[in-house]
Design an enzyme around this catalytic site. Structure first.
Site, PDB file in Angstrom:
ATOM      1  N   LYS A 106       0.833  -1.215   0.000  1.00  0.00           N
ATOM      2  CA  LYS A 106       0.000   0.000   0.000  1.00  0.00           C
ATOM      3  C   LYS A 106       0.860   1.254   0.000  1.00  0.00           C
ATOM      4  O   LYS A 106       0.674   2.155  -0.813  1.00  0.00           O
ATOM      5  CB  LYS A 106      -0.917   0.011   1.238  1.00  0.00           C
ATOM      6  N   ASN A 107       1.818   1.319   0.917  1.00  0.00           N
ATOM      7  CA  ASN A 107       2.575   2.565   1.059  1.00  0.00           C
ATOM      8  C   ASN A 107       3.589   2.776  -0.059  1.00  0.00           C
ATOM      9  O   ASN A 107       4.158   3.864  -0.185  1.00  0.00           O
ATOM     10  CB  ASN A 107       3.232   2.633   2.439  1.00  0.00           C
ATOM     11  N   CYS A 135      -5.987  13.447  12.040  1.00  0.00           N
ATOM     12  CA  CYS A 135      -5.599  12.052  11.939  1.00  0.00           C
ATOM     13  C   CYS A 135      -5.511  11.480  13.342  1.00  0.00           C
ATOM     14  O   CYS A 135      -5.047  12.156  14.258  1.00  0.00           O
ATOM     15  CB  CYS A 135      -4.242  11.998  11.241  1.00  0.00           C
ATOM     16  N   ARG A 145      -0.254  15.820  12.240  1.00  0.00           N
ATOM     17  CA  ARG A 145       0.550  15.425  11.069  1.00  0.00           C
ATOM     18  C   ARG A 145       0.608  16.564  10.063  1.00  0.00           C
ATOM     19  O   ARG A 145      -0.086  16.556   9.058  1.00  0.00           O
ATOM     20  CB  ARG A 145      -0.030  14.153  10.430  1.00  0.00           C
ATOM     21  N   ASP A 173       4.424   1.166  12.182  1.00  0.00           N
ATOM     22  CA  ASP A 173       3.229   0.498  11.646  1.00  0.00           C
ATOM     23  C   ASP A 173       3.064  -0.938  12.155  1.00  0.00           C
ATOM     24  O   ASP A 173       2.054  -1.581  11.858  1.00  0.00           O
ATOM     25  CB  ASP A 173       3.251   0.494  10.105  1.00  0.00           C
ATOM     26  N   ARG A 213      -8.221  -0.387   4.645  1.00  0.00           N
ATOM     27  CA  ARG A 213      -7.258   0.544   4.028  1.00  0.00           C
ATOM     28  C   ARG A 213      -5.934  -0.150   3.743  1.00  0.00           C
ATOM     29  O   ARG A 213      -5.167   0.309   2.900  1.00  0.00           O
ATOM     30  CB  ARG A 213      -7.009   1.737   4.963  1.00  0.00           C
TER      31      ARG A 213
HETATM   32  N1  EPU Z   1       6.049  15.347   9.979  1.00  0.00           N
HETATM   33  C1  EPU Z   1       6.065  16.711  10.183  1.00  0.00           C
HETATM   34  N2  EPU Z   1       5.977  17.528   9.091  1.00  0.00           N
HETATM   35  C2  EPU Z   1       5.863  17.045   7.824  1.00  0.00           C
HETATM   36  C3  EPU Z   1       5.861  15.640   7.620  1.00  0.00           C
HETATM   37  C4  EPU Z   1       5.939  14.811   8.729  1.00  0.00           C
HETATM   38  O1  EPU Z   1       6.153  17.187  11.319  1.00  0.00           O
HETATM   39  O2  EPU Z   1       5.793  17.852   6.874  1.00  0.00           O
HETATM   40  C5  EPU Z   1       6.131  14.438  11.149  1.00  0.00           C
HETATM   41  C6  EPU Z   1       4.825  13.658  11.349  1.00  0.00           C
HETATM   42  O3  EPU Z   1       3.886  14.414  12.048  1.00  0.00           O
HETATM   43  C7  EPU Z   1       5.291  12.438  12.088  1.00  0.00           C
HETATM   44  C8  EPU Z   1       6.691  12.204  11.537  1.00  0.00           C
HETATM   45  O4  EPU Z   1       7.076  13.420  10.900  1.00  0.00           O
HETATM   46  O5  EPU Z   1       5.367  12.687  13.463  1.00  0.00           O
HETATM   47  C9  EPU Z   1       6.796  11.078  10.539  1.00  0.00           C
HETATM   48  O6  EPU Z   1       5.811  11.196   9.542  1.00  0.00           O
HETATM   49  P1  EPU Z   1       6.048  10.717   8.049  1.00  0.00           P
HETATM   50  O7  EPU Z   1       5.945  11.915   7.175  1.00  0.00           O
HETATM   51  O8  EPU Z   1       7.280   9.897   8.001  1.00  0.00           O
HETATM   52  O9  EPU Z   1       4.802   9.790   7.827  1.00  0.00           O
HETATM   53  P2  EPU Z   1       3.876   9.751   6.554  1.00  0.00           P
HETATM   54  O10 EPU Z   1       4.649   9.874   5.324  1.00  0.00           O
HETATM   55  O11 EPU Z   1       2.714  10.653   6.753  1.00  0.00           O
HETATM   56  C10 EPU Z   1       4.087   7.177   6.163  1.00  0.00           C
HETATM   57  C11 EPU Z   1       3.177   6.003   6.066  1.00  0.00           C
HETATM   58  C12 EPU Z   1       2.610   5.698   7.440  1.00  0.00           C
HETATM   59  C13 EPU Z   1       3.785   5.386   8.367  1.00  0.00           C
HETATM   60  C14 EPU Z   1       4.766   6.570   8.385  1.00  0.00           C
HETATM   61  C15 EPU Z   1       6.006   6.317   9.207  1.00  0.00           C
HETATM   62  C16 EPU Z   1       2.288   6.156   3.841  1.00  0.00           C
HETATM   63  C17 EPU Z   1       1.144   6.406   2.947  1.00  0.00           C
HETATM   64  N3  EPU Z   1       2.080   6.316   5.143  1.00  0.00           N
HETATM   65  O12 EPU Z   1       3.319   8.265   6.654  1.00  0.00           O
HETATM   66  O13 EPU Z   1       1.798   4.543   7.286  1.00  0.00           O
HETATM   67  O14 EPU Z   1       3.304   5.146   9.662  1.00  0.00           O
HETATM   68  O15 EPU Z   1       5.172   6.875   7.046  1.00  0.00           O
HETATM   69  O16 EPU Z   1       6.668   5.195   8.759  1.00  0.00           O
HETATM   70  O17 EPU Z   1       3.361   5.797   3.389  1.00  0.00           O
HETATM   71  C18 EPU Z   1       0.040   3.062   7.808  1.00  0.00           C
HETATM   72  O18 EPU Z   1       0.304   2.454   6.760  1.00  0.00           O
HETATM   73  O19 EPU Z   1      -0.745   2.622   8.683  1.00  0.00           O
HETATM   74  C19 EPU Z   1       0.659   4.367   8.047  1.00  0.00           C
HETATM   75  C20 EPU Z   1       0.183   5.231   8.933  1.00  0.00           C
END
Ligand code: EPU
Length: 429
Positions: free
Chosen positions: A30-31, A124, A129, A318, A410
């Site tokens: 998925k991711n 969320c 986030r 995750d 999801r």
């Molecule tokens: N963050 C910020 N600012 C930003 C971006 C991120 O402060 O602009 C913070 C977030 O709030 C969080 C941390 O950085 O505390 C990490 O977030 P990240 O951006 O790495 O997460 P994401 O890209 O939103 C993806 C996966 C998540 C997974 C995380 C961490 C996808 C679609 N989602 O989310 O997957 O938990 O990376 O590995 O790739 C899931 O599949 O259940 C899921 C939540």
């Protein structure tokens, strides 16, 4: 069961304890597929994606690409994405609110349409986030954003030829979004430091490189992109889902009797497998045939676990809720610290309602193992919490009703069919 409807709060009736036997095959990630789908906006040409899981989030990304003007057809696990008309740069709130990964279309779409208006993803259950890393990086790359009424308006501005971006934290989404938005900046060199290194990023880089992008530094924290004029169509097969695999592996450890998990990329799951081995869980792995087979576990003989979630190659957030269930059944005290999301502990109260003994101190769950969990009415707050509660309910004595279970669709493809095949019975309504 197959109807994916995140608006309803479907319930799952689970009678435990049950035993998982036989084998289960892991679907496409998925991711990985979500940012890859977003990156198809970078080419006018036809893209064929294979091994695409049928999931609610893939459906949401399909809707978003259709809003932008792409035509998408699905044939089993193949997705065909074409562009038969001019793209539009406006994506409304409705599809974006369902999934944060939607925002990954913003940069590529702005590059193609020059001006965009894309809804900001909303709240969320995992905590705050923001998308500040995305917007700050994009600005350096020449995409200026203003936010108004819940929308981000993007337009192209001048940028330097040598662009350096350092991410404050190795965010997965920001790394993917910035790489995808850099590849078409013809004549410019973009260096992004402190990148996330999750396997899904490797998949995206492989996809973009096959489209003609010039990217250096794959699997490292510093990625350098030399922008090119255009990218072309391609056929690409998405890698297996390491989190789905990890979930079935943990399920195998808790309720399995020699459960075999097939189509696993072993390398992506080293940290989980090493941890399971260290606490005394036995398994067979084949890197050649890509499977893991978990032996039946006697919890009395397991050592406690102490886990810290961290960006890859650290322990994945995750899998944290699912591993909390395992920790609850190991005698003695285990600890799990969550370092990625501020409130990814919504499953803890639910596990406690099933008889687990877990207390929270700041970002750490302190878990005193119990002999068994007992069935109860419980509620899922997000995708991985739903998976954890399902495993807990399957291991528990008696009946559980898990409400808000639709989150699980999801991220877990063909859940009922896969569970059926390994002898697990659940009832959905
Ligand atoms: N963050 C910020 N600012 C930003 C971006 C991120 O402060 O602009 C913070 C977030 O709030 C969080 C941390 O950085 O505390 C990490 O977030 P990240 O951006 O790495 O997460 P994401 O890209 O939103 C993806 C996966 C998540 C997974 C995380 C961490 C996808 C679609 N989602 O989310 O997957 O938990 O990376 O590995 O790739 C899931 O599949 O259940 C899921 C939540």
């Amino acid at each position: 069961m197959n109807a994916i409807n995140l608006e309803s709060s479907g319930k799952l009736l689970v009678k435990g304890p049950q035993i998982a036997k036989g084998s289960v095959k892991i679907s496409g990630s998925k991711n990985a597929v979500l940012p890859i789908m977003a990156a198809t906006l970078l080419t006018k040409e036809k893209v064929i994606l294979r091994n695409v899981p049928e999931l609610a989030d893939v459906q949401t990304m399909t809707e978003i690409l259709e809003y932008s003007g792409k035509t998408i057809n699905r044939n089993d696990e193949i997705l065909i994405i074409e562009e038969n008309k001019e793209l539009v740069g406006e994506i409304p709130y409705e599809p974006v609110r369902k999934m944060r990964a939607s925002f990954n279309v913003y940069g590529p779409l702005t590059l193609r349409t020059k001006e965009t208006k894309v809804a900001l993803p909303g709240g969320c259950s995992l905590g705050v986030r923001p998308v500040n890393y995305h917007l700050e990086g994009l600005k350096k790359m020449g995409i200026e954003s203003t936010t108004e009424h819940g929308y981000v308006m993007g337009k192209i501005i001048d940028s330097k030829n040598e662009i350096n971006i350092s991410l404050p934290f190795p965010s997965v989404g920001a790394t993917e979004h910035l790489i995808s938005s850099a590849v078409l900046l013809e004549g410019k060199t973009i260096k992004i430091s402190n990148c996330a290194m999750e396997p899904e990023i490797t998949d995206l880089i492989d996809f973009l490189s096959k489209m003609g992008a010039q990217i250096e530094g794959k699997n490292t924290s510093i990625i350098t992109i030399h922008g090119v004029k255009e990218l072309h169509g391609l056929e690409y097969s998405v890698s297996p889902d390491r989190i789905e695999a990890g979930t079935y592996i943990i399920m195998g450890a808790i309720i399995g009797d020699n459960l075999k998990i097939e189509r696993v990329c072993i390398d992506d799951l080293r940290i989980l497998l090493n941890m399971l081995e260290e606490i005394g869980i036995e398994f067979e792995i084949s890197e050649k045939e890509n499977y893991v087979k978990i032996s039946k576990v006697d919890f009395k003989n397991l050592k406690n676990l102490n886990i810290d979630t961290a960006p890859y190659p650290g322990f994945p957030t995750d899998l944290q809720p699912q591993i909390s269930v395992l920790a609850s059944l190991i005698p003695g005290k285990s600890t799990i610290s969550e370092n990625i999301f501020s409130s990814r502990f919504n499953h803890i109260d639910e596990l406690n309602r099933m008889g687990a003994k877990i207390r929270l101190e700041d970002n750490t769950a302190i878990i005193d193992g119990v002999d068994y969990l007992s069935g109860a009415p419980i509620q899922a707050s997000d995708l991985r919490a739903a998976a954890a509660l399902l495993i807990a309910a399957l291991s528990a004595e008696g009946e559980s009703i898990i409400s808000n279970i639709d989150h699980i669709f999801r991220g877990y493809e063909k859940l009922k069919e896969k569970l059926d095949k390994i002898g697990i019975k659940i009832e959905y309504n």
